[in-house]
Scaffold this active site. Structure first.
Site, PDB file in Angstrom:
ATOM      1  N   CYS A   1      -5.693 -28.243  12.241  1.00  0.00           N
ATOM      2  CA  CYS A   1      -6.846 -29.124  12.420  1.00  0.00           C
ATOM      3  C   CYS A   1      -6.457 -30.593  12.341  1.00  0.00           C
ATOM      4  O   CYS A   1      -7.104 -31.434  12.957  1.00  0.00           O
ATOM      5  CB  CYS A   1      -7.936 -28.777  11.402  1.00  0.00           C
ATOM      6  SG  CYS A   1      -8.753 -27.206  11.796  1.00  0.00           S
TER       7      CYS A   1
ATOM      8  N   CYS B   1      -6.237 -28.286   7.405  1.00  0.00           N
ATOM      9  CA  CYS B   1      -4.999 -27.537   7.662  1.00  0.00           C
ATOM     10  C   CYS B   1      -4.180 -28.262   8.729  1.00  0.00           C
ATOM     11  O   CYS B   1      -4.682 -29.129   9.436  1.00  0.00           O
ATOM     12  CB  CYS B   1      -5.290 -26.097   8.082  1.00  0.00           C
ATOM     13  SG  CYS B   1      -5.733 -25.883   9.824  1.00  0.00           S
TER      14      CYS B   1
ATOM     15  N   ASP C   1       0.860  -1.171   0.000  1.00  0.00           N
ATOM     16  CA  ASP C   1       0.000   0.000   0.000  1.00  0.00           C
ATOM     17  C   ASP C   1       0.905   1.233   0.000  1.00  0.00           C
ATOM     18  O   ASP C   1       2.127   1.126   0.106  1.00  0.00           O
ATOM     19  CB  ASP C   1      -0.975  -0.034   1.184  1.00  0.00           C
ATOM     20  CG  ASP C   1      -0.269   0.019   2.523  1.00  0.00           C
ATOM     21  OD1 ASP C   1       0.966   0.222   2.553  1.00  0.00           O
ATOM     22  OD2 ASP C   1      -0.945  -0.146   3.543  1.00  0.00           O
TER      23      ASP C   1
ATOM     24  N   HIS D   1      -4.739 -21.740  10.535  1.00  0.00           N
ATOM     25  CA  HIS D   1      -6.093 -22.199  10.233  1.00  0.00           C
ATOM     26  C   HIS D   1      -6.897 -21.122   9.513  1.00  0.00           C
ATOM     27  O   HIS D   1      -7.547 -21.384   8.494  1.00  0.00           O
ATOM     28  CB  HIS D   1      -6.833 -22.634  11.495  1.00  0.00           C
ATOM     29  CG  HIS D   1      -8.282 -22.865  11.222  1.00  0.00           C
ATOM     30  ND1 HIS D   1      -8.744 -24.002  10.617  1.00  0.00           N
ATOM     31  CD2 HIS D   1      -9.367 -22.059  11.375  1.00  0.00           C
ATOM     32  CE1 HIS D   1     -10.046 -23.909  10.426  1.00  0.00           C
ATOM     33  NE2 HIS D   1     -10.454 -22.733  10.885  1.00  0.00           N
TER      34      HIS D   1
ATOM     35  N   CYS E   1     -11.930 -29.163   8.070  1.00  0.00           N
ATOM     36  CA  CYS E   1     -10.711 -28.502   7.594  1.00  0.00           C
ATOM     37  C   CYS E   1      -9.535 -29.465   7.609  1.00  0.00           C
ATOM     38  O   CYS E   1      -9.410 -30.292   8.515  1.00  0.00           O
ATOM     39  CB  CYS E   1     -10.417 -27.294   8.485  1.00  0.00           C
ATOM     40  SG  CYS E   1      -8.905 -26.412   8.043  1.00  0.00           S
TER      41      CYS E   1
ATOM     42  N   ASP F   1      -7.808  -7.693   0.687  1.00  0.00           N
ATOM     43  CA  ASP F   1      -6.870  -7.866   1.800  1.00  0.00           C
ATOM     44  C   ASP F   1      -7.625  -7.520   3.062  1.00  0.00           C
ATOM     45  O   ASP F   1      -8.579  -6.714   3.038  1.00  0.00           O
ATOM     46  CB  ASP F   1      -5.679  -6.913   1.682  1.00  0.00           C
ATOM     47  CG  ASP F   1      -6.038  -5.497   2.102  1.00  0.00           C
ATOM     48  OD1 ASP F   1      -6.700  -4.795   1.312  1.00  0.00           O
ATOM     49  OD2 ASP F   1      -5.707  -5.099   3.229  1.00  0.00           O
TER      50      ASP F   1
END
Lengths: 382, 382
Positions: free
Chosen positions: A309, A306, A93, A335, A304, A266
């Site tokens: 998890c 991930c 930015d 996660h 999930c 974002d």
């Protein structure tokens, strides 16, 4: 000069579009979410983890990097992506938003923003030209022009003078640009006023930017107004350039904005909430600190896959959080970013197969408590 | 009951021995270093990272876990290894050391240690029997008997009464044991007095423990005295059981202690130092906060292949540390634990090939500034 960025739409479904961005540091499937790497690091994450979750584009804050470690140092170290050890692309930015929200502002005038660093009180000036120079030194693949982010509430006169200043700064940004390898996006402002959004979009899209962002939303206005302005603004942006809705948002916000035709997002929500013990799951929002999870042997999100998890129970994560262990921030951040990454992949697939409407309805129904609050859009905080 | 732990020596070189421990949660090559997972987590690390670095045995602190989240909860969640998501084995200390160093002690008497939790002031009692019960509930593969860790300095009379109490507690620990699947180690005390070390070793090794630890060292005594006591004590322990030198230490301390015949080590140095910005490298100790590293593009340790060294420059790590980023703690901890893991693997290989002397001389010469201080052994702090 050759275009530093190419964008193509590969499929559309209503106004939603699926496509790809090509940057000097690789391709990014869109619509995409950019994790926020404030000070050249996505908090608690390692770059190979971001990559493994499918992230190819990360946002970094020019303000934070200008204050520490300084753009010259990052330039000497090979640019921001290499400095971070991230094998993908970086969007920075302009620094204006943080200069206005974090720093002690001395003044905003025609020339730029004069402020004192939140770290050491050092006096700094961001002008449209210096913001470009800083981002060129940082080596961002995508740079943002300096804008005045209209605060909420602002009356129409204030919002208008703010967007006019932003348009003049946009022209100066384009003139200041030196690097042919770095894309530059313009930012549409206009507060919560439809006529001003149209005015700003007309001014900004008349300039030769590589993409267009919609700013000044999710800064405290009612959620319905945020979505109305976002939808209006999307339709004012050219179809052949990427559209970036800045600082948005919750999973629902993003699902809704993809339907409007936005390509890039974002937000600090998945990472900041994680550090506060809050997880996005297929069953809604979970606050891991709650005593009800103390002896819960199930994963954060049964749906999930991930690492967190696959490895940890809610009971263990709660213990880590209560004990102040760094691993709690790591696991929840991983996660949440995995959740957002899958959300974007699912959105892309739904657009490809022409089922985006059904996908969006399913997501809206799935997690009513993903929303930050009942009626406020205030995600846009660094 | 069947032995819950087996130990075999596969090679010796002088007094140094290379072998393996077999626990219900897998095998561990020795000599081994145990990362300290104070509150059911090795700070900043994920369990698969520890596993990937070759760690098969992690230490956890019964005191910390007794205070939070409590042994019953850990038991309900499947035991400490499963709770942590660590696929290897866990050794727990008895809690006595932290009860004496961290908590407000009300009294130590024949029955045990009465103290108040450092977290909430809750009154707790560790007796030899309750320390076993806690560790059995935690599900440790290797438990430690409650001992009175003799403080430094302590006169001979104090050291003697302390070791006598430790011996009586050791007998009670063995009687209190219920689980056939969990090994129990006894601890030799005796301060810095050779005759008392001999007396304590005689008392403790006369009891039916599965392994023997040497305690009360690295608590502030001169380094030479620590090594003298460690060497003396090692020779007093049976050759067919594992020998564990508690709370030691620096790479040089460990290299020296392996030569004395020790098999197991733990220390907070690699993890705690990492969080303070200090890295062990093949070129000595590096304090990453130093300004000289700000623009240093080389890895922490050019000779290291850990993830941090493959990914990050010293300049970036310094930036992360100065910015307070969690990733700094992660990267330095991973590097330091990788360094210790490789140290142990190299020591094992040197013993196998009968070249331990040369290896030890090389290590002693390589990193003179790995030492904590010029003359103090004070690593044993949780």
């Amino acid at each position: 000069m050759d275009a530093p960025l190419s964008f193509e739409t590969r499929a559309t479904d209503g106004d939603a579009r699926m496509g790809r961005l090509v940057t000097p540091h690789g391709e990014i499937a869109t619509p995409c979410f950019m994790p926020v790497g404030t000070g050249a690091a996505v908090k608690a994450m390692a770059p190979d983890e971001l990559w493994g979750m499918g992230y190819r584009l990360v946002l970094a804050n020019a303000y934070h990097l200008a204050v520490r470690p300084g753009p010259e140092l990052v330039h000497q170290m090979g640019g921001i992506a290499r400095f971070m050890g991230f094998p993908g692309a970086i969007l920075t930015d302009s620094g204006g938003f943080q200069a206005m929200s974090l720093a002690k502002i001395n003044s905003i005038d025609e020339s730029g923003i004069c402020f004192r660093s939140h770290l050491d009180g050092q006096r700094l000036v961001f002008t449209p030209e210096s913001a470009i120079e800083i981002q060129e030194q940082l080596g961002a693949d995508i740079m943002m022009s300096l804008d005045e982010c209209t605060a909420y509430p602002a009356d129409a006169a204030r919002a208008r003078s703010s967007l006019e200043l932003t348009a003049r700064w946009a022209e100066r940004s384009l003139k200041a640009r030196r690097s042919a390898a770095q894309a530059l996006f313009g930012i549409v402002q206009g507060g919560v006023y439809p006529e001003l959004r149209k005015l700003s979009a007309g001014q900004i899209t008349a300039l030769g930017f590589d993409g267009f962002a919609v700013g000044g939303l999710a800064v405290g206005e009612p959620k319905a107004q945020m979505r109305e302005m976002a939808a209006l603004s999307a339709g004012l942006l050219p179809a052949d350039k990427p559209r970036y809705l800045m600082g948005v948002g919750t999973p629902q916000d993003i699902v809704a904005a993809v339907a409007m035709g936005y390509d890039m997002f974002d937000c600090v929500l998945p990472t900041r909430n994680a550090r506060n013990g809050s997880a996005f799951t297929s069953e809604g929002r979970i606050s891991i600190k709650h005593a009800r999870y103390a002896r819960d042997g199930s994963p954060l999100d049964p749906g999930c896959d991930c690492r967190a998890c696959r490895t940890f129970s809610r009971g263990y994560l709660r213990h880590l959080y209560m004990a102040g262990e760094i691993l709690a921030a790591r696991a929840l951040t991983e996660h949440n970013l995995h959740f957002y990454s899958r959300l974007m992949r699912d959105a892309q697939a739904a657009i490809s197969s022409g089922t985006y409407d059904a996908f969006a309805r399913g997501m809206m129904a799935a997690g009513p408590d993903w929303e930050e609050g009942p009626d406020k859009a205030t995600n846009n905080v660094a």
